[in-house]
Design a protein around this motif. Structure first.
Motif, PDB file in Angstrom:
ATOM      1  N   GLN A 261      43.508 123.389  37.094  1.00  0.00           N
ATOM      2  CA  GLN A 261      44.661 123.478  37.990  1.00  0.00           C
ATOM      3  C   GLN A 261      44.533 122.481  39.143  1.00  0.00           C
ATOM      4  O   GLN A 261      45.513 121.810  39.498  1.00  0.00           O
TER       5      GLN A 261
ATOM      6  N   ILE B 203      48.191 122.035  40.226  1.00  0.00           N
ATOM      7  CA  ILE B 203      48.808 123.358  40.032  1.00  0.00           C
ATOM      8  C   ILE B 203      48.086 124.328  40.970  1.00  0.00           C
ATOM      9  O   ILE B 203      46.881 124.194  41.193  1.00  0.00           O
TER      10      ILE B 203
ATOM     11  N   ILE C  56      52.949 127.790  33.941  1.00  0.00           N
ATOM     12  CA  ILE C  56      52.877 126.357  34.262  1.00  0.00           C
ATOM     13  C   ILE C  56      51.559 125.781  33.759  1.00  0.00           C
ATOM     14  O   ILE C  56      51.512 124.707  33.153  1.00  0.00           O
ATOM     15  N   THR C  57      50.491 126.523  33.997  1.00  0.00           N
ATOM     16  CA  THR C  57      49.160 126.084  33.551  1.00  0.00           C
ATOM     17  C   THR C  57      49.099 126.009  32.032  1.00  0.00           C
ATOM     18  O   THR C  57      48.573 125.047  31.470  1.00  0.00           O
TER      19      THR C  57
ATOM     20  N   ILE D  30      51.518 125.502  29.866  1.00  0.00           N
ATOM     21  CA  ILE D  30      52.288 124.356  29.377  1.00  0.00           C
ATOM     22  C   ILE D  30      51.466 123.084  29.513  1.00  0.00           C
ATOM     23  O   ILE D  30      51.377 122.272  28.593  1.00  0.00           O
ATOM     24  N   LYS D  31      50.814 122.931  30.672  1.00  0.00           N
ATOM     25  CA  LYS D  31      50.018 121.733  30.944  1.00  0.00           C
ATOM     26  C   LYS D  31      48.795 121.671  30.025  1.00  0.00           C
ATOM     27  O   LYS D  31      48.460 120.608  29.508  1.00  0.00           O
TER      28      LYS D  31
END
Length: 81
Positions: free
Chosen positions: A56, A61, A70-71, A73-74
């Motif tokens: 992150q 992030i 979000i994490t 997806i990344k």
């Protein structure tokens, strides 16, 4: 048994044990800088939290240590290939 390949979907929380956690660890372990221990246990403990925080931090992030949407997806994007 689910295979350890595929996409991270979660859910993730500290102290859970699952195939998804195994997949998360497998992906994180591809980057020694992020997850030097590289343990694939399927258990979401302190090492996984630290590795997720490092990931992150690297990608800007919020550092929660939990692989939220979000994490995930990344991670799928960067380490999922």
């Amino acid at each position: 048994e689910e295979s350890s390949t595929g996409e991270l979907v979660g859910p993730f929380a500290i102290n859970i044990q699952s195939e998804q956690v195994k997949l998360l660890q497998t992906m994180l372990a591809k980057n020694k800088e992020i997850y030097p221990e590289g343990k694939i246990t399927g258990y979401y403990g302190q090492l996984t939290v630290e590795a997720v925080k490092k990931f992150q931090a690297k990608y800007g992030i919020e550092e929660t240590g939990i692989a939220g949407p979000i994490t995930r997806i990344k991670i799928n994007e960067i380490l999922g290939k």
